[in-house]
Design an enzyme around this catalytic site. Structure first.
Site, PDB file in Angstrom:
ATOM      1  N   GLU A  57       8.186  69.793 -20.523  1.00  0.00           N
ATOM      2  CA  GLU A  57       9.110  70.814 -20.980  1.00  0.00           C
ATOM      3  C   GLU A  57       8.502  72.107 -21.518  1.00  0.00           C
ATOM      4  O   GLU A  57       7.590  71.803 -22.357  1.00  0.00           O
ATOM      5  CB  GLU A  57      10.213  70.389 -21.951  1.00  0.00           C
ATOM      6  CG  GLU A  57      11.184  71.366 -22.579  1.00  0.00           C
ATOM      7  CD  GLU A  57      11.911  70.736 -23.583  1.00  0.00           C
ATOM      8  OE1 GLU A  57      12.839  71.692 -24.270  1.00  0.00           O
ATOM      9  OE2 GLU A  57      12.016  69.393 -23.797  1.00  0.00           O
ATOM     10  N   LYS A 117      16.318  49.099 -27.995  1.00  0.00           N
ATOM     11  CA  LYS A 117      16.687  50.131 -26.955  1.00  0.00           C
ATOM     12  C   LYS A 117      18.180  50.481 -26.479  1.00  0.00           C
ATOM     13  O   LYS A 117      18.631  50.868 -25.414  1.00  0.00           O
ATOM     14  CB  LYS A 117      16.117  49.484 -25.419  1.00  0.00           C
ATOM     15  CG  LYS A 117      14.594  49.384 -25.569  1.00  0.00           C
ATOM     16  CD  LYS A 117      13.872  48.739 -24.439  1.00  0.00           C
ATOM     17  CE  LYS A 117      12.418  48.598 -24.461  1.00  0.00           C
ATOM     18  NZ  LYS A 117      11.787  47.817 -23.573  1.00  0.00           N
ATOM     19  N   ASP A 121       6.185  52.314 -25.722  1.00  0.00           N
ATOM     20  CA  ASP A 121       7.334  52.208 -24.830  1.00  0.00           C
ATOM     21  C   ASP A 121       8.345  53.197 -24.714  1.00  0.00           C
ATOM     22  O   ASP A 121       9.131  53.425 -25.721  1.00  0.00           O
ATOM     23  CB  ASP A 121       8.081  50.773 -25.140  1.00  0.00           C
ATOM     24  CG  ASP A 121       9.216  50.297 -23.924  1.00  0.00           C
ATOM     25  OD1 ASP A 121       9.785  51.041 -23.211  1.00  0.00           O
ATOM     26  OD2 ASP A 121       9.382  49.144 -24.182  1.00  0.00           O
ATOM     27  N   HIS A 126      12.893  80.342 -23.708  1.00  0.00           N
ATOM     28  CA  HIS A 126      12.995  79.139 -22.534  1.00  0.00           C
ATOM     29  C   HIS A 126      13.305  80.054 -21.454  1.00  0.00           C
ATOM     30  O   HIS A 126      12.546  79.658 -20.185  1.00  0.00           O
ATOM     31  CB  HIS A 126      14.169  78.400 -22.701  1.00  0.00           C
ATOM     32  CG  HIS A 126      13.964  77.054 -23.546  1.00  0.00           C
ATOM     33  ND1 HIS A 126      13.595  76.019 -23.082  1.00  0.00           N
ATOM     34  CD2 HIS A 126      13.914  77.066 -24.974  1.00  0.00           C
ATOM     35  CE1 HIS A 126      13.384  74.868 -23.711  1.00  0.00           C
ATOM     36  NE2 HIS A 126      13.690  75.542 -25.149  1.00  0.00           N
TER      37      HIS A 126
END
Length: 508
Positions: A177, A309, A385, A483
């Site tokens: 990004e 998660k 992770d 952006h």
């Protein structure tokens, strides 16, 4: 004196690849010198004599020869001949690394790529831009990934440095990004101007919450009373801690739904993130518990009472992994000159966006602007992770004016940062290099858990920098401009419809 051209196995593979032979055994002759025992062409064979591919039956005979190991056997076969055996179901593609041995892992990857490519619709993988060469697959095997066909590089940038608890750290961020690293660096600059970030570790405990069935709710209730008692806690603690010198059971929390009992084991795990460690300890504790309640049935070692998660209020309230609070004061002058906004505007925006807006959406732990952005980038860079960003990026960003409204007091509260500096993706070379750059590679030699706690402190502080910069850009109206300038490859705006798209006619 004429000499025969040098012909390598790689030359053969390239020639076969160019020919795109569907069944090479029927397209190329087998030389008279080959036989079922697997003897190859003699060393002085000519170019033409050495250019052959043995039939499937010959390859199978060589492969099944009992006097050699599989590693030795596969060394006698070309890549195309191994592919032939894989296609005919005689060699399992998932077992290629094991069969080839540690010295030929890259060859195993190359062959799997070819097998996958030729069986796919696009047939593009074999010659794709996905890299596979010059990578240490010995660190991956049996630890990080299966059926490997290469690796995917992610750009790694450095934000900062940022002063955290008196020490300056570069902030490693693996991301695709644009503007994220630059924006975080701007936040670091503003935070450093006020003396940096101070952090507090409020808790350090990984959790596992098994689901246990009983014949009746009455028996489940008795088990809950026992688990909650001093006797039950001590029995489970002793069994749990017998499985590891690092795993220390800190608390047990139980809950009942019908005749199912859920027990949330909370454990310190040293410098490891700890899922394997705590799972092993929980399994042993449940075996001991079954001696007291023989009718119990463990439905799942993880009954989602952990919770891993997935977004969950219990993680937000109780914490999971490292719970960190980070704090900093940004001088008002810096808010004006570096961040191009005001203390009043930032505090108002933070309340309306991060607090009220998130409450309107019914958010759990989402009282922030983009904590996941920074956290996940650091996760990827340090071998964590990435799926655990779901709960790890739970964050509450708070801002308030101090010193008669002249300066900005900012905090971020992150109760669930699940990280380690041992195990998992931290065994990979590049990720170890990043941890080494931060001075937290591996286990701390004197204080177990210190390195992983430091990583959690770095993450929370970096999140603060990212939050500060983004909120400032929003308050100043700079976000979209930044952006559009740095985070796009081309304009994808559709053309204006001509004629104008029909719609309801305006009322007179």
């Amino acid at each position: 004196m004429s000499t025969h051209p040098v012909f390598t196995v790689r030359d053969l593979e390239l020639k076969l690849k160019a020919a795109r032979l569907v069944d090479p055994a029927e397209s190329l002759p087998t030389p008279p010198s080959s036989n079922s025992s697997g003897s190859a062409s003699p060393p002085n064979a000519t170019y033409e004599e050495s250019y052959f591919l043995r039939s499937f039956d010959e390859c199978l005979a060589i492969y099944e020869e009992p006097s050699r190991t599989k590693c030795e056997t596969l060394a006698l076969l070309s890549d195309e001949e191994v592919i032939l055996l894989v296609d005919r179901g005689k060699v399992a593609p998932y077992a290629l690394e094991k069969l080839f041995g540690m010295g030929e892992l890259e060859r195993a990857i190359r062959i799997r790529r070819a097998v996958v490519s030729r069986a796919s619709n696009t047939k593009s993988l074999e010659n794709s831009s996905i890299p596979y060469e010059d990578y240490d697959y010995s660190r991956v095997l049996g630890a990080c990934c299966e059926n490997v066909i290469g690796y995917v590089p992610v750009p790694l940038g450095i934000a900062g440095p940022l002063t955290i608890d008196g020490t300056s750290y570069p902030i490693p961020m693996a991301t695709a990004e644009g503007t994220l690293v630059a924006s975080t660096s701007r936040g670091c600059k503003a935070l450093n101007a006020g003396g940096g970030v101070s952090t507090v570790l409020t808790s350090d405990a990984m959790t596992r919450g098994p689901a246990i069935d009983f014949p009746s709710a009455v028996l489940a209730g008795r088990a809950k009373v026992w688990v909650d008692s001093e006797e039950g806690h001590n029995v489970l603690k002793e069994a749990f801690e017998s499985t590891s010198r690092f795993a220390k059971l800190k608390s047990l929390k139980s809950a009942i739904a019908g005749r199912t009992l859920y027990v949330r084991f909370a454990t310190s795990t040293g410098d490891a993130m700890g899922m394997n460690m705590i799972s092993k300890g929980t399994e042993k504790a449940l075996e001991t518990m079954k001696e007291h309640f023989p009718s119990m049935v463990v439905l799942a070692l993880s009954g989602n009472y952990c919770t891993d998660k997935k977004p969950a209020a219990i993680n937000w309230i109780e914490g999971r992994g490292k719970s960190i609070v980070a704090e900093a004061v940004v001088p008002g002058k810096v808010v004006t000159t570096v961040l191009k906004t005001t203390v009043e505007a930032l505090c108002n925006l933070n309340i309306k966006k991060n607090l009220i807006g998130s409450a309107m959406a019914g958010s759990i732990g989402g009282f922030n602007a983009h904590a996941s952005n920074i956290l996940t980038a650091i996760f990827l860079a340090t071998g964590q992770d990435p799926a655990q960003n779901v709960e790890s990026s739970m964050c509450m960003t708070l801002m308030e004016p101090v010193n008669d409204g002249q300066d900005l007091l900012m905090t971020v509260t992150m109760p669930c940062i699940e990280v380690g500096t041992v195990g998992g993706g931290t065994v990979l070379g590049p990720q170890q290099g990043v941890l080494e750059m931060l001075g937290i590679k591996g286990a701390h030699p004197k204080t177990p858990g210190h390195n992983s706690q430091t990583l959690a402190r770095i993450i929370a502080s970096a999140v603060m920098a990212g939050e500060l910069s983004l909120l400032s850009a929003l308050a100043a109206g700079h976000l979209i401009r930044a952006h559009m300038a740095h985070n796009r490859s081309q304009v994808n705006t559709p053309a204006v419809s001509v004629p104008v798209t029909p719609g309801p006619a305006p009322r007179p």
